[in-house]
Design a protein around this motif. Structure first.
Motif, short mmCIF file in Angstrom:
data_model
loop_
_atom_site.label_atom_id
_atom_site.label_comp_id
_atom_site.label_asym_id
_atom_site.label_seq_id
_atom_site.Cartn_x
_atom_site.Cartn_y
_atom_site.Cartn_z
N ALA A 69 0.83 -1.21 0.00
CA ALA A 69 0.00 0.00 0.00
C ALA A 69 0.87 1.26 0.00
O ALA A 69 0.51 2.27 -0.62
CB ALA A 69 -0.92 -0.01 1.22
N GLU A 70 2.00 1.19 0.69
CA GLU A 70 2.92 2.34 0.70
C GLU A 70 3.40 2.66 -0.71
O GLU A 70 3.53 3.83 -1.11
CB GLU A 70 4.11 2.06 1.61
CG GLU A 70 3.78 2.16 3.09
CD GLU A 70 4.99 1.88 3.97
OE1 GLU A 70 4.92 2.21 5.16
OE2 GLU A 70 5.99 1.34 3.45
N ILE A 107 0.63 4.48 -2.47
CA ILE A 107 0.51 5.86 -1.99
C ILE A 107 1.59 6.75 -2.62
O ILE A 107 1.34 7.91 -2.97
CB ILE A 107 0.58 5.90 -0.45
CG1 ILE A 107 -0.70 5.30 0.14
CG2 ILE A 107 0.76 7.33 0.06
CD1 ILE A 107 -0.69 5.12 1.63
N PRO A 142 -5.68 6.79 -0.39
CA PRO A 142 -5.88 5.66 0.54
C PRO A 142 -7.26 5.03 0.47
O PRO A 142 -7.41 3.82 0.62
CB PRO A 142 -5.63 6.30 1.91
CG PRO A 142 -4.72 7.45 1.63
CD PRO A 142 -5.12 7.96 0.28
#
Length: 214
Positions: free
Chosen positions: A17-18, A21, A27
């Motif tokens: 997920a980082e 982003i 998000p």
């Protein structure tokens, strides 16, 4: 069980997920994607799941395999066969209710792990009073929550003034007579085992013993 696997998987999801982003993906969009992935994963599990609840032997075998898998990484791993059977028998007695609070676990110091057992009924870890029956079959049990002591005046803030020791003895005798009457009333309920939430003092304990009540 899989607690370690879940932690590793969650960590990997956060790491991926980082990266998203950093690519300037919002998000909320990532969370929406995870929710879709959960639905896909559940559908995949449902498609390969096998329900043996209609076959008692196969259902028990499935539960045993689940219990053994859970116990494989625990301190009981060397006794997993024994405790897996114990756990499955206890859960099956719930008859599908799923209320695990109905399974009472009593811990006793000393002994070996394989001395553990599942008892049919209710276990109360207490000793009978002095000179009372140590074993009662087909028991008629009365359960109560009532004071069974004679050494206290049960009126908040009460005071008793006496002018000599003899008066104190009279009060104690009156309290004993009240307790004797109370025990007689309890025993009129056609029971042979009395369980009280509050402490039973020596005098009423003796009265119960005289009447053959545990």
């Amino acid at each position: 069980d899989g607690t370690t696997s879940v932690t590793v998987l969650a960590s990997e999801l956060i790491r991926e997920a980082e990266k998203l982003i950093e690519m300037r993906i919002h998000p909320q969009t990532i969370i929406a994607g995870w929710r879709k992935a959960v639905k896909v994963a559940r559908d995949a599990l449902d498609s390969v799941a096998i329900d043996h609840s209609g076959d008692k032997e196969k259902f028990r075998e499935d539960l045993l395999n689940i219990a053994k898998t859970t116990l494989s990484s625990k301190i009981l791993s060397q006794h997993k066969e024994f405790f897996a059977n114990l756990a499955v028998d206890a859960v099956l007695r719930l008859k599908g209710s799923g209320n695990l609070d109905a399974i009472q676990i009593i811990k006793i110091q000393g002994g070996r792990l394989d001395e553990s057992f599942l008892d049919e009924g209710f276990l109360l870890n207490k000793k009978p009073g002095m000179h009372q029956p140590q074993r009662v079959e087909n028991a008629k049990i009365l359960i109560a929550n009532t004071p069974m002591d004679t050494d206290k005046i049960k009126v908040f803030g009460s005071r008793v003034k006496v002018d000599n020791v003899a008066k104190v003895a009279e009060i104690e005798l009156a309290e004993k007579e009240k307790m004797k009457d109370k025990v007689d009333l309890i025993c009129q309920h056609d029971m042979n085992v009395f369980i009280n939430r509050q402490l039973i003092y020596n005098y009423p304990e003796q009265l119960f013993a005289d009447k053959g009540v545990m």
